[in-house]
Design an enzyme around this catalytic site. Structure first.
Site, PDB file in Angstrom:
ATOM      1  N   LYS A 285      40.444  66.285  18.625  1.00  0.00           N
ATOM      2  CA  LYS A 285      39.618  65.081  18.666  1.00  0.00           C
ATOM      3  C   LYS A 285      39.375  64.615  17.225  1.00  0.00           C
ATOM      4  O   LYS A 285      39.092  65.436  16.360  1.00  0.00           O
ATOM      5  CB  LYS A 285      38.295  65.401  19.371  1.00  0.00           C
ATOM      6  N   GLU A 371      27.758  66.013  37.986  1.00  0.00           N
ATOM      7  CA  GLU A 371      26.435  65.508  38.377  1.00  0.00           C
ATOM      8  C   GLU A 371      26.021  66.004  39.753  1.00  0.00           C
ATOM      9  O   GLU A 371      24.847  66.285  40.002  1.00  0.00           O
ATOM     10  CB  GLU A 371      26.439  63.969  38.324  1.00  0.00           C
ATOM     11  N   ARG A 399      26.914  59.448  41.392  1.00  0.00           N
ATOM     12  CA  ARG A 399      27.819  60.497  41.869  1.00  0.00           C
ATOM     13  C   ARG A 399      27.119  61.507  42.787  1.00  0.00           C
ATOM     14  O   ARG A 399      27.765  62.182  43.557  1.00  0.00           O
ATOM     15  CB  ARG A 399      28.341  61.298  40.667  1.00  0.00           C
TER      16      ARG A 399
HETATM   17  C1  LIG Z   1      30.831  60.902  35.761  1.00  0.00           C
HETATM   18  C2  LIG Z   1      30.671  60.826  34.260  1.00  0.00           C
HETATM   19  N1  LIG Z   1      29.740  61.593  33.650  1.00  0.00           N
HETATM   20  C3  LIG Z   1      29.588  61.522  32.318  1.00  0.00           C
HETATM   21  C4  LIG Z   1      30.362  60.682  31.572  1.00  0.00           C
HETATM   22  C5  LIG Z   1      30.106  60.553  30.073  1.00  0.00           C
HETATM   23  N2  LIG Z   1      31.290  60.978  29.308  1.00  0.00           N
HETATM   24  C6  LIG Z   1      32.163  60.117  28.784  1.00  0.00           C
HETATM   25  S1  LIG Z   1      33.405  60.848  27.968  1.00  0.00           S
HETATM   26  C7  LIG Z   1      32.761  62.375  28.271  1.00  0.00           C
HETATM   27  C8  LIG Z   1      33.455  63.587  27.744  1.00  0.00           C
HETATM   28  C9  LIG Z   1      34.866  63.633  28.194  1.00  0.00           C
HETATM   29  O1  LIG Z   1      35.476  64.751  27.643  1.00  0.00           O
HETATM   30  P1  LIG Z   1      37.038  64.882  27.741  1.00  0.00           P
HETATM   31  O2  LIG Z   1      37.502  64.511  29.100  1.00  0.00           O
HETATM   32  O3  LIG Z   1      37.421  66.220  27.250  1.00  0.00           O
HETATM   33  O4  LIG Z   1      37.576  63.752  26.775  1.00  0.00           O
HETATM   34  P2  LIG Z   1      37.525  63.689  25.177  1.00  0.00           P
HETATM   35  O5  LIG Z   1      36.440  62.728  24.830  1.00  0.00           O
HETATM   36  O6  LIG Z   1      37.275  65.054  24.646  1.00  0.00           O
HETATM   37  O7  LIG Z   1      38.880  63.191  24.819  1.00  0.00           O
HETATM   38  C10 LIG Z   1      31.576  62.281  29.006  1.00  0.00           C
HETATM   39  C11 LIG Z   1      30.747  63.418  29.420  1.00  0.00           C
HETATM   40  C12 LIG Z   1      31.291  59.876  32.253  1.00  0.00           C
HETATM   41  N3  LIG Z   1      32.054  58.986  31.610  1.00  0.00           N
HETATM   42  N4  LIG Z   1      31.441  59.976  33.578  1.00  0.00           N
END
Ligand SMILES: Cc1ncc(C[n+]2csc(CCOP(=O)(O)OP(=O)(O)O)c2C)c(N)n1
Length: 646
Positions: A285, A371, A399
């Site tokens: 990242k 969630e 959710r």
């Molecule tokens: C249902 C839901 N809960 C929380 C989020 C908030 N959220 C956005 S990106 C993220 C982290 C995603 O991590 P990852 O899939 O590993 O992607 P990265 O940012 O590390 O590339 C979160 C928790 C969301 N978008 N959707």
């Protein structure tokens, strides 16, 4: 015109199909150009950066190998899709990213044919991709479907539901697990630990080594081809991974920043006839931009920043954010009561619970992007006498609807819901709008629902929730700063179901639910300049409604207005039902509910959205005047304030 070498290839790309014709060397250069462009653009607009930086090479490789948009490329969550957007004809619109009428911060079907699925909420890509793969098969359309999902998003139940389903079919689905060992914060959970073990125990395989290790487990077509070309085998590994047990062909781990590794793997998976595949790609990242690589959150979401130093522009704030008031209030309560525990779903800083965790590391639970589980997990803790506070943004709480009804409310379990980002969220747009919780929670029996009119009230609502043990209780508060009221040193318990008269008058009563009491007071002032005396009430509760107060208002005013930053079916609907059922609308009383219109509004600032919804003070005044007074003076006001709403 002289092209700068920095963007020589990117600037001359007219159509993404041209990426397919680039040489290996040009692809490397293109990736460098996309990375510079991304950093440059986001430094001026703010937005999601770290995730996009991590998939620059992957984005270039995917558009080189696959025939997009005919082949469907889905980006889970979509916050990492900026390089994809830069490559698919949207580079020149980046300065309007996340602004009104500008590019969305996520993928969006309306925005581009290269975005086959709209995203924003996580962990939907495998399900959607499987649907597309099956749809293509049944309509006899030859195409590849690729779902790129992060290791964080892989923690959600939906991803497993989809893999369980896909693994039992021979669907032409390619899942790319983008493993950067990060969610918004450091990921938690057994899956994250499993992936780390998988990566550390299986170093990127050399061509020769992998060619030798290919086993009978691989499908025959791979086996045959693998004999012919060593390159083919790069990055392939088989044997005993969870994904294989689920019915996927597992490929990896592959270095996601190395085109020499990525391209042959993608080509060979594309050319195979089987499926489903899971390609495990390891990325960093924030890759390629030191301030991001070094940041604790890897620059997940940023404001505008200085490219050289990485320093983000600070917004001068006059008041603490609602999130921080929630966190401090909960910490204060938890110091007095060791039964209080806190739960969040992969959002430690977003919910403010990172601070709670510093005080009470054993009483704070990050359950991952889960969630639904968060809510039922909290229900279980409540069964054992704990006092769980579940902090989830309004939009993500959607959710967990069945869990709230079936596991919490039906059993009257005292789970406390802290609903952050309630109402308009601004730049994140309609996927993240917190517009529905008033309606969807209001429909559930046994719930107590509150909305804070300012940060001191939020503190009171945390205290009230901590003291309430009869069943579920929720309080909502908006994104951003409070209104700047003085914050007492501790919260007070509010009597359940009691609203509060803020200003008394005789002709119009404005019933405010939530954080826009100030606008209601301003509206009252303007109405008084038209000779109309106003009462303003902070309703505090949607459930139970303050029936006595509403009855008094109905009996003593000509017009009642309800104002809420929520969609249809919420506070106004509950007031309307109460008035109608109690025959309070049968006489001279008029009632007008003001709420967010029944439509999805695109991203814009919170202020723009609020005005567009007709909830600002002038719109409140115009609605009131239209209901009770029609003369020349008021007509002008009404015309200029009600008819121009988008
Ligand atoms: C249902 C839901 N809960 C929380 C989020 C908030 N959220 C956005 S990106 C993220 C982290 C995603 O991590 P990852 O899939 O590993 O992607 P990265 O940012 O590390 O590339 C979160 C928790 C969301 N978008 N959707």
């Amino acid at each position: 015109m002289n092209e700068t070498p920095k963007t020589a290839i990117l600037n001359r790309l007219e159509d993404p199909s041209e990426i397919r014709k680039l040489t290996h060397e040009e692809l490397g250069q293109l990736a460098n150009e996309v990375r510079s462009e991304l950093i440059d653009s986001v430094s001026k607009t703010g937005g999601h950066l770290g995730a996009g930086l991590g998939v620059v090479e992957l984005s270039v490789a995917l558009h080189h190998v696959f025939n997009t948009p005919h082949d469907r490329l889905i980006w889970d969550v979509g916050h990492q899709s900026y390089p994809h957007k830069i490559l698919t004809k949207r580079k020149d619109q980046f300065l309007n990213l996340r602004k009104k009428n500008g590019l969305s911060g996520f993928t969006n079907r309306q925005e581009s044919e290269f975005d086959p699925f709209g995203t924003g909420h996580s962990s939907t890509s495998i399900s959607a991709g499987l649907g597309m793969a099956v749809g293509s098969k049944l309509t006899q359309t030859e195409r590849n479907v690729i779902a790129v999902i992060g290791d964080g998003a892989m923690s959600a139940g939906m991803a497993y539901e989809a893999m369980n389903n896909a693994g039992a079919m021979d669907a032409r689905l390619i899942v790319i697990l983008n493993d950067n060992d990060m969610s918004i914060a450091t990921p938690t959970g057994a899956m994250s630990a499993y992936l780390a073990r998988l990566v550390s125990s299986r170093a990127y395989r050399s061509v020769r080594e992998v060619a030798k290790s290919i086993t009978q487990k691989l499908p025959a077509f791979i086996h045959d081809k693998a004999r012919k070309t060593e390159e083919y085998a790069r990055g392939f590994f088989t044997g005993g991974t969870l994904f294989e047990e689920l019915g996927f062909y597992y490929v990896g781990p592959v270095d996601g920043h190395n085109l020499d590794h990525l391209l042959p793997v993608l080509r060979n998976v594309r050319d195979s006839e089987n499926g489903p595949f899971l390609i495990h790609v390891v990325t960093k990242k924030g890759k390629g931009y030191k301030p991001a690589e070094n940041a604790k959150d890897k620059f997940h979401g940023v404001g505008k920043f200085n490219i050289i130093t990485g320093a983000q522009t600070k917004t001068i704030s006059n008041a603490p954010s609602y999130t921080s008031v929630f966190a401090s209030s909960l910490i204060n309560e938890a110091k007095k009561d060791d039964k209080i525990v806190a739960v969040h779903a992969a959002m430690p800083s977003g919910t403010g619970l990172d601070r709670f965790e510093e005080f009470f590391p054993k009483r704070c639970f990050d359950v991952g992007i889960a969630e639904q589980h968060a809510v039922t997990f909290a229900a279980g803790m409540a069964c054992e006498g704990l006092k769980p506070f579940v902090a989830i943004y309004s939009t993500f709480l959607q959710r967990a609807y069945d869990q709230i009804i079936h596991d919490v409310a039906l059993q009257k379990l005292p789970v406390r819901f802290a609903i952050d980002r309630a109402g308009f969220v601004g730049a994140d747009g309609p996927t993240h709008a917190g517009n529905y919780d008033n309606a969807f929670l209001g429909a559930i029996p046994n719930m107590v629902l509150m909305a804070a009119s300012n940060e001191a009230e939020l503190q009171n609502m945390v205290t009230t929730s901590a003291a309430y043990n009869e069943g579920p209780i929720a309080f909502r508060y908006p994104r951003g700063e409070g209104v700047g009221v003085e914050l007492p040193s501790k919260g007070e318990i509010i009597e359940i179901g009691k609203g509060c008269i803020v200003k008394e008058g005789s002709s119009i009563a404005i019933l405010s639910y939530g954080a826009h009491l100030e606008q209601c007071l301003k509206a009252a002032k303007i109405l008084e300049s038209f000779g109309l005396s106003c009462t303003v009430v902070d309703a505090r509760f949607l459930k139970p409604l303050d029936e006595k107060l509403i009855t008094d208002l109905a009996n003593n005013h000509e017009l009642l207005l309800s104002v809420e930053e929520g969609g249809i079916g919420g506070f106004g609907s509950h007031v309307a039902t109460f008035l109608a059922q109690n025959a309070l609308l049968d006489g001279k009383l008029k009632f007008r509910p003001l709420m967010i219109p029944d439509r999805f509004d695109e991203h814009a600032t919170q202020q723009q959205l609020y005005q567009q919804a007709g909830l600002d003070e002038k719109s409140i005044v115009a609605t009131a005047l239209k209901a009770i007074k029609a003369d020349d003076k008021t007509s002008n006001f009404i015309n200029s304030n009600l008819d121009n709403k988008a």
